[in-house]
Each structure stands twice: as C-alpha cells, then as structure tokens.
Design an enzyme around this catalytic site. Structure first.
Site, PDB file in Angstrom:
ATOM      1  N   LYS A   1     -10.086   7.828   1.640  1.00 10.45           N
ATOM      2  CA  LYS A   1      -9.768   6.884   2.728  1.00 10.45           C
ATOM      3  C   LYS A   1      -9.888   7.549   4.098  1.00 10.45           C
ATOM      4  O   LYS A   1      -9.275   8.592   4.348  1.00 10.45           O
ATOM      5  CB  LYS A   1      -8.346   6.350   2.527  1.00 10.45           C
ATOM      6  CG  LYS A   1      -7.947   5.221   3.466  1.00 10.45           C
ATOM      7  CD  LYS A   1      -6.466   4.858   3.238  1.00 10.45           C
ATOM      8  CE  LYS A   1      -6.037   3.614   4.006  1.00 10.45           C
ATOM      9  NZ  LYS A   1      -4.571   3.430   3.946  1.00 10.45           N
TER      10      LYS A   1
ATOM     11  N   CYS B   1      -7.797  -0.591   1.881  1.00 11.04           N
ATOM     12  CA  CYS B   1      -6.664  -1.116   2.667  1.00 11.04           C
ATOM     13  C   CYS B   1      -6.920  -1.196   4.177  1.00 11.04           C
ATOM     14  O   CYS B   1      -7.684  -2.050   4.633  1.00 11.04           O
ATOM     15  CB  CYS B   1      -5.421  -0.281   2.345  1.00 11.04           C
ATOM     16  SG  CYS B   1      -3.861  -1.102   2.775  1.00 11.04           S
TER      17      CYS B   1
ATOM     18  N   GLU C   1      -4.498  -0.276  -4.198  1.00 13.89           N
ATOM     19  CA  GLU C   1      -4.080   1.001  -3.624  1.00 13.89           C
ATOM     20  C   GLU C   1      -2.695   1.342  -4.185  1.00 13.89           C
ATOM     21  O   GLU C   1      -1.875   0.451  -4.396  1.00 13.89           O
ATOM     22  CB  GLU C   1      -4.001   0.876  -2.089  1.00 13.89           C
ATOM     23  CG  GLU C   1      -3.781   2.197  -1.391  1.00 13.89           C
ATOM     24  CD  GLU C   1      -3.600   2.035   0.113  1.00 13.89           C
ATOM     25  OE1 GLU C   1      -3.117   0.979   0.548  1.00 13.89           O
ATOM     26  OE2 GLU C   1      -3.921   2.983   0.847  1.00 13.89           O
TER      27      GLU C   1
HETATM   28  O1  LIG Z   1       2.969   3.814   2.098  1.00 12.12           O
HETATM   29  C1  LIG Z   1       2.645   3.976   0.923  1.00 12.12           C
HETATM   30  O2  LIG Z   1       3.502   3.914   0.002  1.00 12.12           O
HETATM   31  C2  LIG Z   1       1.243   4.267   0.564  1.00 12.12           C
HETATM   32  N1  LIG Z   1       0.268   3.942   1.583  1.00 12.12           N
HETATM   33  C3  LIG Z   1      -0.160   2.699   1.847  1.00 12.12           C
HETATM   34  O3  LIG Z   1       0.288   1.791   1.241  1.00 12.12           O
HETATM   35  C4  LIG Z   1      -1.198   2.489   2.917  1.00 12.12           C
HETATM   36  C5  LIG Z   1      -1.047   3.562   3.935  1.00 12.12           C
HETATM   37  S1  LIG Z   1       0.598   3.630   4.609  1.00 12.12           S
HETATM   38  N2  LIG Z   1      -1.019   1.196   3.518  1.00 12.12           N
HETATM   39  C6  LIG Z   1      -1.886   0.621   4.372  1.00 12.12           C
HETATM   40  O4  LIG Z   1      -2.952   1.134   4.662  1.00 12.12           O
HETATM   41  C7  LIG Z   1      -1.429  -0.734   4.918  1.00 12.12           C
HETATM   42  C8  LIG Z   1      -2.346  -1.326   5.954  1.00 12.12           C
HETATM   43  C9  LIG Z   1      -1.746  -2.565   6.528  1.00 12.12           C
HETATM   44  O5  LIG Z   1      -0.753  -3.087   6.070  1.00 12.12           O
HETATM   45  C10 LIG Z   1      -2.382  -3.195   7.700  1.00 12.12           C
HETATM   46  O6  LIG Z   1      -3.515  -2.810   8.086  1.00 12.12           O
HETATM   47  O7  LIG Z   1      -1.765  -4.098   8.271  1.00 12.12           O
END
Ligand SMILES: O=C(O)CNC(=O)[C@H](CS)NC(=O)CCC(=O)C(=O)O
Length: 270
Positions: free
Chosen positions: A113, A156, A43
């Site tokens: 997503k 993710c 991702e």
């Molecule tokens: O923020 C960014 O730069 C881009 N987006 C992401 O990396 C995404 C959405 S914030 N991250 C996750 O989904 C982490 C999930 C996770 O860590 C869990 O389920 O514990």
C-alpha cells in the site's frame, strides 16, 4: 475470457488471527458454493487490532496469512486476493501488503500500500497509519489472467488517488480490486461514490471487499462491500453485516460500455 462470478467478502475482523481465518474460510467456502471463481478478502482480513499488537505479531500474521491464502486458493481452485495484512520490513514497520494467489496456490501479484491513512477525522478519531506502516514505493501491479481478464490491485485509502487507477487502466486492467477497512465516519459519505467514480472514469469493474461493524476499542468500519460494473451500476452490496457480495464479471458488458462511453480513448493529457 468468459463471463464469471466474482465475490467481495465482508468481515468484522478482530484482534485474533485464528478467529479471523476461520471466518474468512467460511465466507470463501460460501462464495465458492455460489459459483465464484474470483474472490477478494478485505483489508486487515486476518488481523485488526491495536498498532502495538499488530507490530508484535506481524511475523506470525504475515506467515499465516500467506499460507492461508495459498491453501484456500488451491483447495477451492479459485483466484484469491488477500486485501491487506502486515509484512514486517523492520522492527518498527510493516508493509500493508495485498497478495493475489492463483488456483495453483502460486503468488501472481503483490502490492505494498502506497497511500497511508494519516488523518485526524472531524469526529475526534485519529488514524496515523505511518506510525507502523512503511509506504510502498511501487505502482500497483496488474495480473493478466486468460480466464478472468486483467486484474489491478489497490488498497483502501488508495481509492482517493485516481492517478493509481488511471495507471492501472492504461495497463489494460478490466477489474480493479479495492479491498478496504473504511471508517464508518468517512464511509457513509465517500465510500460508494469513490468506488463508483473509479469504475466509471476508467470503464472498469470494481471488486471492493470491506470491513464492517465494531472491531476493537472505538474502531468502527462502514461495510458495504460491493461489486460495481464499468457503467457505475452497483451489482451487489453486502450491506452492513458480515457476508459476501457476488456478481457477474462480463467481458461483453465491458466491451459494450467502452463502446458506448469511449472516454479512455478521448484522453488528451496522458
Ligand atoms: O487501522 C487499522 O486497524 C488498519 N488500517 C486500516 O484499516 C487502514 C489504514 S488506518 N484504513 C484506511 O486506509 C481507511 C481509509 C478511509 O477510511 C478513508 O479514506 O476515508
């Protein structure tokens, strides 16, 4: 379907599209040299930066990421998953999009997503993905490849929603893609367990590319890109540095585990 090698790439993506694509290309080439035919990028592989910058650059990121994936798949004659990049929906929102490309450079599956990471973590960090991302409305797609088996896509935070993977396994999925940018805080306790659980309960392989290390500001991710077999055994783990986890996807192993542990056939409620 014959046994083949798959690769889960691990990166430290930064707020610099060109830099990330160069890093991604290096790891794709490394995986190809080691014999991988199916390759997953994590991702945010092409851009990891602030919400504002991501929105501002979304059009360019979307365009270049898609072109990059098609060029790489065709050049190296592999099937390639781009594990999540922004594709604009409106001025204020993007879809967090994963794209699967076949060796002819053709898009064979696209997933937006569904589950957005809107969470206040106990360590004080706040993630509010829905500020900039619009939730996808469709269940994830599968792609039935004659050579590689049936591939199912997720991204993710989705890994915490088992119903998605049950849906995919009922569509005869053999291999789950779980590209991620798990936080360092949640990752240390949850990442490996969740990936293993999805593999075990559905008797499927899981290819889980990951982000690792420090990206920008306070953003730190967990790493441990991995490939897990349908018994839950971790076949490869990239640790906490950028790199590649490579392992064999074996149809005979799939068949064996599904014979030894026929839980998919013992379902009562759906
Ligand atoms: O923020 C960014 O730069 C881009 N987006 C992401 O990396 C995404 C959405 S914030 N991250 C996750 O989904 C982490 C999930 C996770 O860590 C869990 O389920 O514990």
């Amino acid at each position: 379907m014959k046994p083949y090698l798959a690769a889960a790439i691990q990166m430290t993506s930064v707020p610099d599209l060109e830099k990330n694509l160069i890093q991604a290309e290096e790891f794709i080439e490394l995986a190809v040299r080691r014999g991988a035919e199916l390759i997953g990028l994590p991702e945010n592989f092409s851009f990891m930066g602030t919400e504002e910058e991501k929105l501002q650059l979304a059009e360019t990121i979307a365009h270049k990421s898609e072109k990059f994936l098609k060029t790489m798949a065709q050049r190296f004659q592999v099937t390639l998953l781009g594990g999540g990049f922004p594709v604009p929906v409106s001025d204020r929102k993007v879809y967090n999009t994963a794209l699967l490309i076949d060796p002819t450079g053709t898009e064979v599956a696209r997933y937006e997503k569904v589950h957005l990471f809107d969470v206040n973590l106990p360590d004080g960090n706040t993630y509010w993905e829905s500020n900039t991302v619009q939730s996808g409305t469709q269940l994830p797609p599968t792609y039935a490849s004659e050579a590689l088996g049936t591939l199912g896509i997720s991204v993710c935070y989705d890994v915490r929603f088992p119903e998605l993977y049950r849906h995919l396994s009922l569509k005869n999925t053999d291999v789950f893609f779980i590209p991620a940018a798990f936080t360092a805080y949640t990752g240390k306790d949850h990442w490996q367990v969740l990936v293993q659980a999805r593999a075990i309960e559905n008797t499927c392989y899981a290819i889980a590319p990951a982000q690792t290390g420090r990206h920008y500001a306070m953003r730190q991710t967990h790493g441990h890109a991995m490939i897990v077999d349908p018994w839950g055994v971790i076949l490869a783990d990239a640790g906490d540095r950028p790199g590649v986890a490579i392992a064999e996807i074996d149809p005979f192993r799939l068949e064996q585990v599904r014979r030894q542990m026929p839980c998919l056939q013992h379902r009562v409620f759906n």
